[in-house]
Design an enzyme around this catalytic site. Structure first.
Site, PDB file in Angstrom:
ATOM      1  N   ASP B 499       5.365 -27.434  -9.308  1.00  0.00           N
ATOM      2  CA  ASP B 499       4.423 -28.545  -9.176  1.00  0.00           C
ATOM      3  C   ASP B 499       4.815 -29.364  -7.950  1.00  0.00           C
ATOM      4  OD1 ASP B 499       3.408 -31.113 -11.639  1.00  0.00           O
ATOM      5  OD2 ASP B 499       2.478 -30.404  -9.779  1.00  0.00           O
ATOM      6  N   GLU B 502       2.642 -30.043  -2.670  1.00  0.00           N
ATOM      7  CA  GLU B 502       1.691 -30.286  -1.580  1.00  0.00           C
ATOM      8  C   GLU B 502       2.385 -30.475  -0.228  1.00  0.00           C
ATOM      9  OE1 GLU B 502       1.490 -32.101  -4.589  1.00  0.00           O
ATOM     10  OE2 GLU B 502       0.018 -30.678  -5.306  1.00  0.00           O
ATOM     11  N   ASP B 575      -4.832 -33.423 -11.944  1.00  0.00           N
ATOM     12  CA  ASP B 575      -4.763 -34.488 -12.932  1.00  0.00           C
ATOM     13  C   ASP B 575      -6.143 -35.006 -13.307  1.00  0.00           C
ATOM     14  OD1 ASP B 575      -2.091 -34.108 -12.690  1.00  0.00           O
ATOM     15  OD2 ASP B 575      -1.718 -35.870 -11.477  1.00  0.00           O
TER      16      ASP B 575
END
EC number: 3.2.1.207
Lengths: 483, 898
Positions: B499, B502, B575
């Site tokens: 996770d 980015e 999210d």
């Protein structure tokens, strides 16, 4: 007998074909060929035609588990290459080792350990129960003491109440009988005073006329100095009199007002209590007396310097008030005793879940877990370090609920659910914050031990002897797993 | 959303400059652009040439070599670079900076799959003004290069399809020394920029690249994920029905993102597909830097048609554009996936149900949830752990207070073929007592700050952190080695969730890394930002392959992605909020990800933030059983949300929905096989299944599951008990729940009470399912199949396709798989094998002899009493008759797959 796979021996009679080789589904009237039983295709809506395969999603497979405990598993676990029955009978595609003997040994060892733990826990629990019983006896003694005190105070209250009532009646009677008469006398006296005032006014008028005539006749040069002085004084008085003159109408108005006040007092209303009546009378009388006094002073009858004596409380009233105070005190005392009486009765009758409540209330159990020190105080509170997780709210079986803990930074108030299992000492086993600010705490304590937790072996060491227990086994399967 | 934290195009200097160029062009229609053609020639499948551009002050001439290459699979590639940076004759203040422009295709391995293939390319004509080349294996494609002004037109059968530089917006900002900067250049953001109090030193100055691309006569364009918007892209030129901002591709940690927005989210795939009746074309812009895309519609050449004009601009890098001319969407996907990498064939367990939550807090918690699934008889495959499992958020370690014995926990899960997936993020806690941190720093594998010397330090979940520099091949290999069982205490049924890749940087510019941070090889973060996540996953993937000794298929979940990441991992769309809007928005997002190559995609069920009411909870499960990636996940502050916690009747409704998912595992797995083999999406938008029906081109609230014929329209509004579903043709459709027939092009009303998701099986299809629901997907490996034949209205026939293998290993590459084609016509059901490559292993085939068809349902032929079954295996034909009962069912037809 050659039992069908997945069917208990005692139910094998249910799986026999009729004369035509057909068979009816157990839970419906659907008729199928007996060859279709356990043919790995689901025909019955209730799944009863496939007890030994996974063809029906709602079927049940019987694990014989010779040497261990027979059980049922859902049909969707049959032939999935996971060994669920310890005898391996649920798997035909792979070879499952028979672990029933091993499981039986483990089961017996666990059972023995469990029973030993329960017995030891029960011993401690008995001690706590005795201690709690002793405290209960203390509470009962206190209860009796309070009850006795309550009887005495109640009797005293009754006595005082009667006394006050009696005094009230006598005073009332006296007042009702006497006051109107007194008021009447007062009116008569007042009228007499008015008559006297009128008569004196007449005399004053005569004297004034005489002096007026004398003044008209006198010649200043012919009278001596004494006479001259008298005449000048009269003239001054005459001026003064004019300024101080009060009209007859005012007198009548005052009299009428007094009369009205007095009339109101001659017949007391049922809506007025005796105490307030007395107070009102005093107030009105004082006002009346004051008004009369002012009137007399204004009329020139009464000197302004005259002092007046106010009405005083009667002796009987003071005695009444003292009796009333005593009664009020008795009532208050009774109320307080009743409150404690109710509390103790509630405490004695209320079932807190555990009969040893009084022995363990306030008992602390601490443990450090995950860097925090948790403290569980029976029937009081739970802390995580210095953060309050909750105050005791309720108990249901062996589950204690603590609520309204410290508020979370962005969420609800903290709370804790403490699930207590039988143990030989108080011990926090685990803490789980399953949801934000909601703590699930597992504890062990003798408090949760119960004789019905003692277990008999359920092993089926014979082929048929214990199979009748299988139906009951379904409900107990979970408890076996919990061992 | 915290909108102000993220740039608008106006706030991004290079975007502002390129958009200004577009404005200038609209106001000066005779303008021919910034570049003149200096030279051009054609040889052996490549058009080569050089552009030139004068400096603003007219003093210097800048040269830009370009090429148009003809590749395999009828793909054309247009490339352009800058001579001075190529040759290294530029000077930067920092010696550490590489002088070249970043080439994403080289870094990502696309070049190895982009071989020039000139055999089918033929120069037709060359004049003083243009070059015409015919290409394509079928000779239908033509490219016309016009010299002045420069333009490239791609035609199919003589009709223009794609035009490059029609508006002359071609741009590549030439190198200029910092000493030459002017106040005007500063104002245009060519040099130092400050945004949201974050400074970007921009040591290389302006280096953006841009181009306009027109899709002639194509009114619908799709792709360029990741954003939550409609499937058919909207205009970005201030239209009332569109946006004022361009679509943005800049991977960011977008907190509580907006529905219906062109804002960039977590992944970036610069792929755009255009569709018109029975025709598809596409482009792929291979660039790893921040990218914006403007979309405008204009009148097309045909009456009542529209063309779509797009403008692409990136902050740095080379111009590297691939053009796919179709004509079918399947041709586009084949070619595109052959270039960037075919999507993975995932392990079977990963297309089952995943139970996740931030955070399952202990071993006991995990095992309690696992046991509860069995108690309530719900299937699931994987349970997940978020960051709290790691001691002080030090990844690759366990918090022993709560997870004392991870191997024992894994063993218990494995006894029922279940898996555990744990989170591991590429930010590493800066802690000298933490072995990962120590090694990362000692080996010098961390991203540097703009000094190029010091490690880039910033905050993320563990606090002060350093980031792995995945552009260093040694760092990648080291990262992969951390997954070994002796380094990370784990076992074979533990898989990985990367996770925040980015990368997410708390209190960083746009919640990400400073653009002037320095990576291995002297690349600025600016150059490689959009592929940082992909490189992270590449390292993880290679590590897991090695851990499994090359035999076991890994499973990885990633949040950030680029083209090609689908060969390595699944993704989820980030999210979501627990709202009906986000439920609705999840469908076009997953569809867009799918057609762009990121097919293995899904959304958090039932929304990440917030607590759903029971109705939304159940409806989200109705939708989610049809996401390619199906996982429940929720924020740490939400209430517990395991599927039984809402009580009855909701528990039973969700149980039945899970069973639908598990019944359809063969359908899903076959769809993934087709995706892996051909690059197809898993979920087909309406336009893909009905390429001729214009009414369906923009539909994005209903879709097909692969080519199975299953048409799904989830309920995404509250208080509804029926729904209107659009049928694109006159074929008959059967309600999967009760076989009700629907026919007739147009809108049909379908019942949809709570718990019943509208699913229709289109006539002409054979659905292959497994009706036995096991505790986990792998446990179905021996179970029989059910065929559901939906007889078509026209032609009275049907067909279906089944692929299966062990679902665990790569042995399918060695022939350990089965393919079966089913077809039905005139009362004959034919099952035949396939002559596929590699050849099927006889040993494997033999080991599957027990597999059979236990039931056949026939919809749409009420009167038939019996059918013939024809089995053709290895050219050997067997036939027999079977009887059909009154309900259209064939009981135990004795049909074995082998």
């Amino acid at each position: 007998a050659n039992d069908l796979r997945g069917v208990a021996s005692d139910k094998s009679d249910l799986y026999k074909p009729d004369a035509k080789g057909n068979w009816k589904c157990l839970g419906s009237d659907k008729l199928i060929s007996f060859n279709q039983v356990n043919d790995d295709y689901c025909d019955c809506p209730d799944g009863s035609d496939e007890p030994g395969t996974s063809a029906c999603h709602n079927g049940k497979f019987f694990c014989k588990n010779t040497g261990y405990i027979s059980s049922y598993i859902p049909s969707n676990r049959v032939d999935d290459t996971v060994c669920d029955c310890c005898d391996g009978s649920d798997e035909s595609l792979i070879k499952c080792p028979n672990t029933c003997a091993q499981k039986a040994r483990e089961y017996l060892a666990t059972l023995e350990e469990h029973n030993r733990l329960v017995k030891n826990g029960l011993k401690i629990r008995e001690q706590w129960a005795l201690e709690s019983a002793k405290k209960t006896d203390e509470v009962k003694a206190r209860y009796k003491e309070i009850s006795d005190s309550l009887v005495a105070v109640s009797a005293e209250k009754t006595q005082l109440s009667e006394k006050v009532e009696k005094m009230k009646r006598s005073t009332d009677l006296g007042a009702e009988a006497v006051l109107p008469l007194d008021f009447q006398d007062l009116r008569v006296a007042l009228l007499s005073l008015v008559d006297e005032r009128n008569e004196m006014q007449e005399r004053l008028d005569i004297l004034t006329n005489l002096l007026d005539e004398l003044t008209l006749l006198y010649e200043t040069d012919k009278f001596d100095e004494t006479m001259k002085e008298a005449i000048l004084s009269f003239e001054d008085l005459k001026e003064q009199e004019i300024r101080r003159k009060v009209s007859s109408d005012d007198v009548h108005n005052y009299l009428e007002s007094c009369n009205n006040h007095l009339s109101m007092l001659t017949g007391p209303s049922e809506d007025i209590t005796f105490s307030s009546l007395i107070k009102d009378i005093k107030k009105i009388l004082n006002s009346l007396v004051w008004n009369i006094k002012l009137s007399l002073i204004n009329f020139g009858i009464l000197s302004p310097s005259a002092s007046s004596t106010p009405l005083t409380d009667s002796e009987s009233y003071r005695r009444f008030e003292a009796a009333q105070r005593d009664l009020d005190a008795a009532e208050e005392n009774e109320k307080s005793l009743e409150k404690e009486h109710t509390k103790l009765m509630h405490e004695l009758e209320y079932h807190h879940g555990w009969d040893l409540y009084r022995a363990i209330k306030g008992m602390e159990t601490k443990r450090e877990i995950g860097g925090y020190t948790y403290k569980v105080v029976f029937y009081e509170n739970v802390f995580q370090d210095s953060i309050l997780l909750g105050n005791f709210a309720s108990q249901e079986g062996n589950v204690l609920k603590y609520e309204n803990g410290q508020s979370c930074w962005n969420g609800p108030h903290r709370s804790a659910i403490v699930t207590v299992e039988c143990g030989v000492e108080n011990e926090i086993v685990s803490v789980l914050e399953a949801q934000k600010c909601e703590y699930l705490i597992k504890m062990k304590s003798p408090a949760a031990c119960s004789p019905d937790q003692l277990k008999q072996s359920l092993l089926n060491t014979q082929n048929s002897a214990n199979e009748n227990a299988v139906n009951g086994m379904e409900d107990k399967e979970s408890s076996v797993d919990e061992l | 959303a915290f909108r102000h934290q993220f740039k608008t195009a106006e706030q991004d200097g290079f975007a502002r400059r390129n958009r200004d160029l577009a404005k200038f062009q609209k106001e000066n229609l005779n303008w021919n652009g910034l570049f003149q053609l200096n030279s051009i020639s054609y040889n052996s499948g490549v058009v080569s040439g050089v552009f030139e551009q004068q400096s603003e002050n007219g003093e210097n001439q800048h040269l830009f070599p370009f090429s148009i290459s003809f590749l395999k699979n009828d793909v054309v590639r247009f490339q352009m670079d800058e001579k001075s940076r190529l040759e290294g004759t530029v000077e930067y203040e920092k010696n550490i900076l590489t002088k070249r422009r970043f080439d994403a295709s080289t870094e990502l391995g696309f070049n190895e799959r982009a071989e020039v293939y000139g055999k089918d390319a033929h120069l037709l004509e060359q004049t003083s003004t243009s070059l015409t080349i015919r290409y394509g294996s079928h000779g239908r494609f033509t490219v016309i290069v016009t010299f002045s002004p420069f333009k490239v037109e791609f035609q199919r059968d003589g009709e223009p399809q794609v035009v490059l530089n029609e508006r002359h917006l071609l741009n590549m900002e030439y190198y200029r020394p910092k000493s030459s900067r002017t106040p005007e250049q500063e104002a245009n953001g060519m040099w130092d920029e400050t945004f949201d109090n974050f400074h970007d030193s921009k040591p290389k100055g302006p280096e953006s690249v841009g181009l306009d691309i027109k899709f002639v006569d194509y009114g619908n364009v799709y792709g360029v994920p990741e954003h939550t918007s409609s499937l058919s892209l909207k205009e970005t030129n201030n239209s009332d029905a569109g946006y004022t901002e361009p679509y943005r591709l800049y991977n960011v940690d977008l907190f509580e993102y907006e529905v219906d927005s062109p804002m960039s989210q977590y992944g970036a795939i610069p792929f755009m597909q255009a569709h018109k009746p029975n025709s598809d074309v596409a482009v792929f812009w291979s660039n790893a830097a921040a990218t914006w895309i403007d979309v405008e519609k204009e009148s097309g050449p045909s009456p009542h048609s529209q063309s779509t004009s797009t403008h692409w601009y990136s902050e740095s890098g080379t111009l590297d554009l691939f053009i796919f001319l179709g004509p079918k969407a399947s041709d586009v996907y084949e070619s595109y996936s052959a270039l960037v990498g075919r999507p993975l064939l995932p392990p079977l367990f990963s297309i089952g149900y995943h139970q996740c939550r931030w955070n399952y807090v202990s071993e006991e918690d995990v095992l309690n949830v696992d046991a509860k699934f069995d108690e309530v008889d719900m299937p699931y495959d994987t349970i997940w752990l978020d960051i709290e499992y790691a001691s002080k958020r030090r990844y690759f370690t366990w918090d022993k207070a709560t997870f004392p014995n991870p191997k024992a926990m894994l063993e218990k899960l494995d006894s029922k073929s279940r898996k555990l997936i744990v989170i591991l993020d590429p930010h590493i806690k800066n802690d000298p007592n933490y072995f990962v941190s120590k090694e990362l720093i000692d080996y010098n594998y961390a991203v540097k700050d703009k000094s190029g010397v010091d490690n880039y330090n910033a905050d993320c979940w563990p606090g002060n952190s350093v980031w792995v520099d995945f552009f260093n091949p040694e760092a990648q290999a080291w990262w992969g080695s951390l997954y070994e069982f002796d380094r990370f205490e784990s076992d074979k049924n533990l898989w990985i969730w990367n996770d925040m890749n980015e990368p997410s940087v708390f209190r960083g510019p746009e919640t990400s890394m400073h653009r002037d941070a320095i990576h291995y090889g002297g690349w600025e973060h600016r150059d490689i930002h959009n592929i940082y996540g992909h490189k992270c996953i590449n390292g993880t993937y290679n590590g897991l392959i090695k851990r499994g000794e090359g035999a076991v298929r890994p499973f990885i979940l990633t949040r950030s992605f680029f083209a090609g990441t689908s060969a390595l991992a699944a993704n989820w769309i980030g999210d979501t909020m627990t709202t009906w809007e986000h439920l609705r928005g999840s469908i076009p997002t997953v569809l867009t990800n799918g057609i762009s190559g990121m097919a293995f995609s899904g959304a958090d069920v039932a929304g990440f933030f917030g607590n759903p009411d029971a109705e939304l909870f159940v409806r989200w499960y109705e939708t989610a059983i049809f996401y390619p990636f199906f996982r429940a996940h929720a924020h740490i502050d939400t209430k517990r949300r395991e599927p039984w916690l809402y009580g009855e009747p909701y528990t039973s409704l969700v149980r039945e929905l899970l069973r639908i998912r598990y019944r359809l595992l063969p359908t899903w797995y076959t769809a993934f096989y087709n995706s892996h083999t051909h690059g197809f999406p898993i979920l087909y938008p309406q336009f893909l299944m009905h390429p001729e029906d214009e009414e369906g081109f923009a539909i994005d609230d209903q879709f097909y599951v692969g080519d199975s014929g299953l048409l799904v329209k989830p309920v995404t509004h509250p208080s509804i008990d029926k729904i209107t579903i659009y049928l694109a043709d006159d074929e008959v459709y059967f309600d999967l729940h009760d076989h009700t027939e629907y026919a007739g092009k147009g809108h049909q009303v379908v019942p949809a009470p709570l718990g019943r998701v509208p699913v229709l099986l289109r006539g002409g299809n054979i659905l292959i399912t497994r009706e036995r629901i096991r505790r986990a997907a792998e446990l179905t490996r021996n179970d029989p199949f059910t065929l559901t034949i939906a007889v078509s209205k026209i032609g009275k026939n049907a067909s279906g396709f089944l692929y299966l293998d062990d679902g665990v290993t790569f042995n399918y590459k060695k022939g350990e798989y089965l393919i079966r084609h089913f077809s039905y016509e005139n009362g004959i059901l034919t099952m035949k094998d396939s002559h596929s490559n590699p050849p099927v292993s006889p040993k494997y085939s033999s080991s599957q002899k027990h597999l059979k068809v236990e039931r056949i349902n026939i919809y749409g032929e009420q009167t038939r009493k019996s059918i013939k079954i024809r089995k053709i295996i290895d050219s050997e034909v067997t036939e027999w008759d079977v009887s059909v009962d009154d309900s259209g069912c064939i009981r135990n037809p004795q049909l074995f797959l082998v």
